[in-house]
Motif scaffolding. Sequence first.
Motif, mmCIF file in Angstrom:
data_model
loop_
_atom_site.group_PDB
_atom_site.id
_atom_site.type_symbol
_atom_site.label_atom_id
_atom_site.label_comp_id
_atom_site.label_asym_id
_atom_site.label_seq_id
_atom_site.Cartn_x
_atom_site.Cartn_y
_atom_site.Cartn_z
ATOM 1 N N SER A 102 0.842 -1.206 0.000
ATOM 2 C CA SER A 102 0.000 0.000 0.000
ATOM 3 C C SER A 102 0.868 1.244 0.000
ATOM 4 O O SER A 102 0.609 2.195 -0.756
ATOM 5 N N TYR A 129 -7.036 7.261 -3.201
ATOM 6 C CA TYR A 129 -7.292 5.989 -3.885
ATOM 7 C C TYR A 129 -7.441 6.211 -5.390
ATOM 8 O O TYR A 129 -6.869 5.471 -6.193
ATOM 9 N N ARG A 184 -5.239 4.603 -8.378
ATOM 10 C CA ARG A 184 -5.885 3.847 -9.469
ATOM 11 C C ARG A 184 -5.592 4.451 -10.845
ATOM 12 O O ARG A 184 -5.604 3.741 -11.842
ATOM 13 N N ASN A 218 -1.406 -0.334 -12.172
ATOM 14 C CA ASN A 218 -1.627 -0.622 -10.751
ATOM 15 C C ASN A 218 -2.642 -1.738 -10.608
ATOM 16 O O ASN A 218 -3.414 -2.022 -11.517
ATOM 17 N N ASN A 219 -2.645 -2.376 -9.470
ATOM 18 C CA ASN A 219 -3.614 -3.440 -9.211
ATOM 19 C C ASN A 219 -4.301 -3.215 -7.871
ATOM 20 O O ASN A 219 -4.628 -4.161 -7.169
ATOM 21 N N ALA A 220 -4.527 -1.957 -7.546
ATOM 22 C CA ALA A 220 -5.142 -1.624 -6.263
ATOM 23 C C ALA A 220 -6.603 -2.055 -6.238
ATOM 24 O O ALA A 220 -7.370 -1.729 -7.138
ATOM 25 N N SER A 221 -6.957 -2.783 -5.205
ATOM 26 C CA SER A 221 -8.355 -3.191 -5.025
ATOM 27 C C SER A 221 -9.025 -2.210 -4.072
ATOM 28 O O SER A 221 -8.388 -1.300 -3.530
ATOM 29 N N LEU A 222 -10.297 -2.398 -3.859
ATOM 30 C CA LEU A 222 -11.014 -1.547 -2.911
ATOM 31 C C LEU A 222 -10.498 -1.707 -1.490
ATOM 32 O O LEU A 222 -10.712 -0.830 -0.654
ATOM 33 N N ASN A 223 -9.790 -2.794 -1.227
ATOM 34 C CA ASN A 223 -9.199 -2.953 0.107
ATOM 35 C C ASN A 223 -8.245 -1.805 0.425
ATOM 36 O O ASN A 223 -8.099 -1.417 1.579
ATOM 37 N N LEU A 224 -7.600 -1.244 -0.611
ATOM 38 C CA LEU A 224 -6.734 -0.088 -0.371
ATOM 39 C C LEU A 224 -7.571 1.106 0.091
ATOM 40 O O LEU A 224 -7.163 1.827 1.005
ATOM 41 N N TRP A 250 -10.373 1.014 1.729
ATOM 42 C CA TRP A 250 -10.764 0.751 3.127
ATOM 43 C C TRP A 250 -9.573 1.015 4.057
ATOM 44 O O TRP A 250 -9.741 1.599 5.134
ATOM 45 N N ARG A 302 -18.594 1.496 3.718
ATOM 46 C CA ARG A 302 -18.457 1.084 2.312
ATOM 47 C C ARG A 302 -19.316 1.933 1.369
ATOM 48 O O ARG A 302 -18.827 2.466 0.390
#
Length: 119
Positions: free
Chosen positions: A22, A46, A50, A55-61, A63, A82
């Motif tokens: 992260s 975020y 993105r 990049n491969n950032a998911s929504l977990n980043l 959060w 969320r």
Amino acid sequence: MQADANRTPDRIDALPGLGPKSRDMLAAAGITTTAQLQALGSVRAYARVRARPGNNASLNLLWALEGALTGLPWRVVAQEHRLSLLLALEALHDDAATPQRPARRLRSDPGNSSNDSVK
């Protein structure tokens, strides 16, 4: 050395809940300090990550960023915040996609007491 609970650490790596991947994604997006992250907020930060190619950032980043800024665990953020975060992200994308119209200029006509807009 732990950061004082009443003091915001300057370095991103001092924030809780952000792992090395992260932090690397944030650094690649030009976000290297807590002050930068706070100024952007979790949603804009975020979106900036993105926007980077590859990049491969998911929504977990998202959060995790919100959790780091609020002190909440990312799982709590994912459950309780969320919807508001996703709506803010959607609004940010909508604002970016909406073309801005140039401001209309008014001209004054000495022979006319009213202002007419220039077409």
